[in-house]
Write an enzyme that holds these catalytic residues in place. Sequence first.
Site: not given
Length: 178
Positions: A53, A97
């Site tokens: 997303g 991340h």
Amino acid sequence: MRDHLEAIDHADLGKWKRPITPWLLRSLHAVVMRRSRPDIAGQFRTVPVAIHGSNLDPPDPILVSELVESLIHKWDQTKGHPVLVGSLIHAQLMAIHPFVDGNGRTGRLLLNLWLLRHHYPPALLEPDQRGAYYSALQAADMRDDLPITQVVFQSIERTIDLTERILHPPVDPPSGSS
């Protein structure tokens, strides 16, 4: 139920006085992922990933360890309101991340550890807040830090409201009285 599991033992983490380090981050990840993905639990990623997303392209895996080290050092050195500092560093960690999976849960645990150590309640993110949370992280990727700070403040407020409802439930009037 799973959404609330990341909140377990936050109070104990708040009492743990060891510094926030990459080792601590990896240890939290190991706890989060030990059942669902023991093969990657506690390990920084070694492969490229995409953030579901998001248009953000996370850094090359070879840079992850150095980026995490730098960010945690920055977190320790940054002055300012603890909720603001925690929110901003959390968003930057999510942009790195550092793990293949479990980044959000691990990052929120680390954020809540930070908040507890600075005498704030944890920011418990409810399922209906996930959309705002992901949008706020995307805004932070574009250097707009206000939304992630607002989401964290609202989550803290929800934690306080929930705590007050638990500690002071509404009193029902006695039945049968006129």
